[in-house]
Design a protein around this motif. Structure first.
Motif, mmCIF file in Angstrom:
data_model
loop_
_atom_site.group_PDB
_atom_site.id
_atom_site.type_symbol
_atom_site.label_atom_id
_atom_site.label_comp_id
_atom_site.label_asym_id
_atom_site.label_seq_id
_atom_site.Cartn_x
_atom_site.Cartn_y
_atom_site.Cartn_z
ATOM 1 N N ALA A 26 0.825 -1.203 0.000
ATOM 2 C CA ALA A 26 0.000 0.000 0.000
ATOM 3 C C ALA A 26 0.863 1.257 0.000
ATOM 4 O O ALA A 26 0.562 2.240 -0.696
ATOM 5 N N LYS A 27 1.940 1.243 0.787
ATOM 6 C CA LYS A 27 2.855 2.399 0.816
ATOM 7 C C LYS A 27 3.468 2.636 -0.560
ATOM 8 O O LYS A 27 3.562 3.780 -1.026
ATOM 9 N N ALA A 28 3.896 1.571 -1.208
ATOM 10 C CA ALA A 28 4.494 1.704 -2.542
ATOM 11 C C ALA A 28 3.483 2.288 -3.522
ATOM 12 O O ALA A 28 3.839 3.106 -4.394
ATOM 13 N N TRP A 29 2.243 1.883 -3.402
ATOM 14 C CA TRP A 29 1.172 2.406 -4.256
ATOM 15 C C TRP A 29 0.969 3.898 -4.019
ATOM 16 O O TRP A 29 0.822 4.684 -4.983
ATOM 17 N N ILE A 30 0.991 4.304 -2.744
ATOM 18 C CA ILE A 30 0.834 5.719 -2.404
ATOM 19 C C ILE A 30 1.977 6.540 -3.004
ATOM 20 O O ILE A 30 1.765 7.605 -3.599
ATOM 21 N N VAL A 31 3.191 6.053 -2.864
ATOM 22 C CA VAL A 31 4.354 6.757 -3.409
ATOM 23 C C VAL A 31 4.238 6.901 -4.924
ATOM 24 O O VAL A 31 4.529 7.959 -5.499
ATOM 25 N N GLN A 32 3.792 5.840 -5.580
ATOM 26 C CA GLN A 32 3.633 5.877 -7.034
ATOM 27 C C GLN A 32 2.570 6.892 -7.447
ATOM 28 O O GLN A 32 2.743 7.633 -8.423
ATOM 29 N N LEU A 33 1.469 6.929 -6.699
ATOM 30 C CA LEU A 33 0.419 7.896 -7.001
ATOM 31 C C LEU A 33 0.920 9.325 -6.871
ATOM 32 O O LEU A 33 0.614 10.192 -7.703
ATOM 33 N N ASN A 60 -1.085 8.578 6.719
ATOM 34 C CA ASN A 60 -1.205 7.628 7.824
ATOM 35 C C ASN A 60 -0.509 6.300 7.520
ATOM 36 O O ASN A 60 0.110 5.689 8.404
ATOM 37 N N LEU A 61 -0.605 5.850 6.269
ATOM 38 C CA LEU A 61 0.060 4.611 5.870
ATOM 39 C C LEU A 61 1.578 4.786 5.853
ATOM 40 O O LEU A 61 2.318 3.942 6.376
ATOM 41 N N ILE A 62 2.049 5.879 5.271
ATOM 42 C CA ILE A 62 3.484 6.128 5.184
ATOM 43 C C ILE A 62 4.103 6.265 6.575
ATOM 44 O O ILE A 62 5.212 5.764 6.834
ATOM 45 N N GLU A 63 3.389 6.911 7.489
ATOM 46 C CA GLU A 63 3.900 7.120 8.845
ATOM 47 C C GLU A 63 3.711 5.896 9.741
ATOM 48 O O GLU A 63 4.145 5.900 10.892
#
Length: 272
Positions: free
Chosen positions: A220-227, A256-259
């Motif tokens: 999920a974090k990787a997806w957020i970074v890509q977005l 919240n996911l990244i942290e």
């Protein structure tokens, strides 16, 4: 309980949703043009990692063409339509929001899947089905809306066959207070997060045993970074459904996911 349900209905009220969808979808073609679940993926998958996550969960759940599937908290019906198109199964979706159900039916007509997929307005805590009706139940980014987890999981167990499978993909509490607002709640008063361990305890107490149990927070974090790197999503997207505040809600979920305040749980369980 009534006040909580009323707050959820207000959060997902989405007045005029179907008309907004009709206007937004003109970008994909005229009203009589058949659309695919993949074309709608940025618009109708209300969870981290979108359509990819739904496809992974369906594979883990072992869904087949002869399965009867229940999608609990079905939103505007993206996962239900994808399952029907990809596997040939029959899917029933339930959601608390009348506008979401109306929009789900409209989008299902646009994808020519109405013979396989149906939707109705109902509470996840009072599912309007007989015992043992379904082979598989899906729950994606829904449980954090619901305070009475024990009742939620008991209802899902009740409507599943004795060897039925429950596939869940949900947000869990990791550590520290989340930043609000988030897609499911404007304040902590209407957010009912549990840790992964507490979630497992509640599900197993309802009569399930785990087949798959994994932490998908890193994906999920990787997806957020890509977005973040790719910039604003093309239209139409979830902002059409959830309104102008969705960008802030989504940004807070990503933070919240990244942290590490929140995590993502993927699990498939079998009814005992």
């Amino acid at each position: 309980m009534t006040n909580v349900l009323d707050s959820m209905r207000d959060h997902y009220r989405a007045t005029g949703l179907t008309e907004r969808l009709k206007a937004a979808l003109m970008a994909l073609g005229p009203e009589d043009q058949r659309l695919t679940p993949e074309q709608l993926g940025a618009l109708d998958q209300f969870h981290t990692r979108g359509l990819v996550a739904t496809a992974e969960l369906a594979k883990l759940a072992g869904i087949t063409a002869d399965n009867s599937v229940l999608d609990v908290g079905s939103g505007v019906g993206g996962p239900a339509r994808f399952l029907a198109a990809a596997y040939g199964c029959r899917v029933t979706g339930v959601d608390l929001s009348d506008p979401f159900v109306d929009a789900a039916r409209y989008l299902t007509e646009r994808t020519a899947l109405s013979a396989q997929v149906s939707f109705q307005t109902a509470s996840a805590l009072e599912l309007p089905f007989d015992d043992g009706r379904f082979d598989v139940a899906l729950l994606q980014h829904v449980a954090m809306n619901i305070s009475d987890r024990a009742r939620l999981y008991r209802e899902i167990r009740r409507v599943l066959k004795s060897d039925g499978r429950f596939a869940t993909y949900d947000v869990v509490l990791n550590g520290g207070e989340p930043h609000y607002p988030v897609p499911w709640a404007r304040t902590p008063a209407t957010s009912f997060l549990l840790t992964a361990a507490a979630t497992r305890e509640a599900i197993e107490a309802a009569g399930f045993h785990a087949l798959v149990w994994r932490d998908d927070s890193e994906a999920a974090k990787a997806w957020i970074v890509q977005l973040r790197a790719s910039g604003p999503p093309p239209s139409p997207n979830l902002g059409v459904v959830m309104g102008p505040d969705f960008a802030q809600w989504s940004a807070n979920l990503g933070r919240n996911l990244i942290e590490g305040r929140l995590g993502i749980l993927t699990a498939v369980l079998e009814a005992a």
